[in-house]
Design an enzyme around this catalytic site. Structure first.
Site, mmCIF file in Angstrom:
data_model
loop_
_atom_site.group_PDB
_atom_site.id
_atom_site.type_symbol
_atom_site.label_atom_id
_atom_site.label_comp_id
_atom_site.label_asym_id
_atom_site.label_seq_id
_atom_site.Cartn_x
_atom_site.Cartn_y
_atom_site.Cartn_z
ATOM 1 N N HIS A 1 -5.170 -3.049 -2.868
ATOM 2 C CA HIS A 1 -4.726 -2.101 -3.899
ATOM 3 C C HIS A 1 -4.507 -2.788 -5.244
ATOM 4 O O HIS A 1 -3.881 -2.219 -6.131
ATOM 5 C CB HIS A 1 -3.436 -1.397 -3.468
ATOM 6 C CG HIS A 1 -3.623 -0.518 -2.278
ATOM 7 N ND1 HIS A 1 -4.119 0.761 -2.367
ATOM 8 C CD2 HIS A 1 -3.420 -0.749 -0.965
ATOM 9 C CE1 HIS A 1 -4.199 1.281 -1.161
ATOM 10 N NE2 HIS A 1 -3.778 0.387 -0.288
ATOM 11 N N LYS B 1 -11.568 0.871 -2.299
ATOM 12 C CA LYS B 1 -10.513 1.576 -3.026
ATOM 13 C C LYS B 1 -10.904 1.702 -4.499
ATOM 14 O O LYS B 1 -11.733 2.541 -4.814
ATOM 15 C CB LYS B 1 -9.176 0.914 -2.738
ATOM 16 C CG LYS B 1 -8.771 1.295 -1.305
ATOM 17 C CD LYS B 1 -7.638 0.578 -0.690
ATOM 18 C CE LYS B 1 -7.453 1.118 0.739
ATOM 19 N NZ LYS B 1 -6.804 0.177 1.625
ATOM 20 N N SER C 1 0.795 -1.226 0.000
ATOM 21 C CA SER C 1 0.000 0.000 0.000
ATOM 22 C C SER C 1 0.830 1.280 0.000
ATOM 23 O O SER C 1 0.391 2.289 -0.529
ATOM 24 C CB SER C 1 -0.958 -0.004 1.192
ATOM 25 O OG SER C 1 -0.257 -0.227 2.396
#
Ligand SMILES: *Cc1c(COP(=O)(O)O)cnc(C)c1O
Length: 372
Positions: free
Chosen positions: A188, A219, A160
């Site tokens: 991610h 995300k 990350s």
């Protein structure tokens, strides 16, 4: 540290305490958090189901919307099943202690996300930390933990704060040889890596062998919530054993519906993934040309290494004065001496936005004597 108050949605340009700033630090990578179809799906879910889900998944909290998003995730991940949690953090701290108990060993990459670390802390298993992406170190630790009943290797897919990728093919080979389970955190990676945004497995073309693929809906998918995908047997087990699934209220219907719509759009509009990638490449190239130290890579996370935490904060403040918002990342989020600006691109940044960002990064860097 203080909390900043932002008005309006996470779009390339954001309102922050009276100013309009170029946002270079959002995890809303594909811009789906404000996509009209995603917002409409959330609104429709509120109209149909209300705002809260009213109970834990295991009691009265499971609705058709929850089952729908789980099927949708399993399809993307090509697994037998998936289950959603109220956040990615909750997924990690619920899944790891369920899978690794007293007498088991967890092998964890040193740069894993805090929620994985907390999952290890909550587990009664012994945890051994291997050097970042160092498969020789992992091999040695696997050799040293032979006497444990079960071994679980946990790693971020995309790290990350560094934006680099776990060496999954080598890691899976080691796991197979040592009969260890593998858990990959795709927070991610989903909506970022792989031909269709499948995540780390898709990036490497890996069809099987990853026991647990977890991730977040918050995300690239722009909504909120966490998930775990894997075999039907694993889902059965976690439904009973994962305490954050059993003892916490289910994801809000609007979040589940929004994430489902986001997954549909990701599939129907592959241009979003292309833009995210080309924007990442353009910013990375521009930063290197300016003389900033930015690690090579293919993800939308661009760590601009500065080192000292005060200098990092000074750089972020200078950038903000110039109208660009980039997050300064300091210990304890990253190791001492590796403070950095964490710049992220979105698919919805225009080429002009990126040029604006680079102009500010050049100006701020020269002003502070950080680049030539
Ligand atoms: C953000 C993040 C999480 C937590 O996900 P939330 O849905 O925000 O709770 C877990 N793992 C990694 C690697 C993350 O970056």
């Amino acid at each position: 540290r203080r909390l900043r108050i932002f008005g309006g949605p996470h779009e390339p340009w954001i309102q922050a305490e009276g100013r309009r700033l170029l946002l270079l630090s959002s995890n809303n990578y594909l811009g789906l958090g404000t996509h009209p179809a995603v917002k409409a799906a959330a609104q429709e879910a509120v109209a149909r189901c209300g705002v809260g889900s009213g109970g834990s998944r295991i009691t009265t909290g499971t609705s058709e919307i929850h089952v729908g998003i789980e099927r949708r995730i399993a399809r993307l991940k090509r697994t037998e099943g998936a289950m959603v949690f109220s956040s990615g953090y909750m997924a990690n701290i619920g899944v790891i202690p369920a899978l690794a108990e007293e007498g088991d060993a967890i092998l964890s990459d040193e740069l894993n996300h805090a929620s994985l670390i907390d999952g290890c802390r909550l587990s009664k298993a012994s945890t051994a930390v291997y050097r970042h992406r160092d498969m020789n170190h992992l091999r040695r630790l696997l050799g040293e933990t032979k006497s444990y009943r079960r071994r679980l290797i946990v790693t971020d897919g995309v790290f990350s704060m560094d934006g680099d990728i776990a060496p999954l093919p080598d890691l899976l080979e080691l796991a197979l040889k040592h009969r260890a389970l593998v858990m990959v955190d795709d927070a991610h990676s989903t909506g970022v890596l792989g031909p269709k945004g499948e995540g780390t497995a898709g990036h490497f073309g890996i069809g099987h062998g990853i026991d647990v693929q977890m991730g977040t809906l918050s995300k690239a998918l722009g909504a909120e919530g966490g998930y775990v995908a894997g075999s039907a047997e694993l889902m059965d087990f976690l439904r009973n054993k994962s305490r954050t699934f059993v003892f916490s209220t289910a994801l809000a219907p609007a979040s589940a519906a929004a994430a489902s719509a986001a997954l549909d759009i990701m599939e129907k509009e592959p241009g979003l993934l292309d833009s995210l990638r080309s924007n990442g490449l353009r910013l990375r190239e521009g930063l290197s040309l300016l003389g900033w130290r930015v690690a090579p890579g293919v993800t939308p996370i661009l760590p601009i290494l500065i080192g000292d935490s005060r200098r990092t904060v000074a750089a972020a403040l200078a950038l903000e004065e110039l109208g660009v918002l980039v997050s300064p990342i300091r210990p304890p989020t990253v190791p001492e001496g590796t403070s950095r600006l964490r710049a992220t691109v979105m698919a919805t940044h225009t080429p002009e936005d990126l040029e604006t960002a680079l102009a500010a990064l050049g100006e701020a860097g020269r002003r502070l004597g950080m680049i030539p």
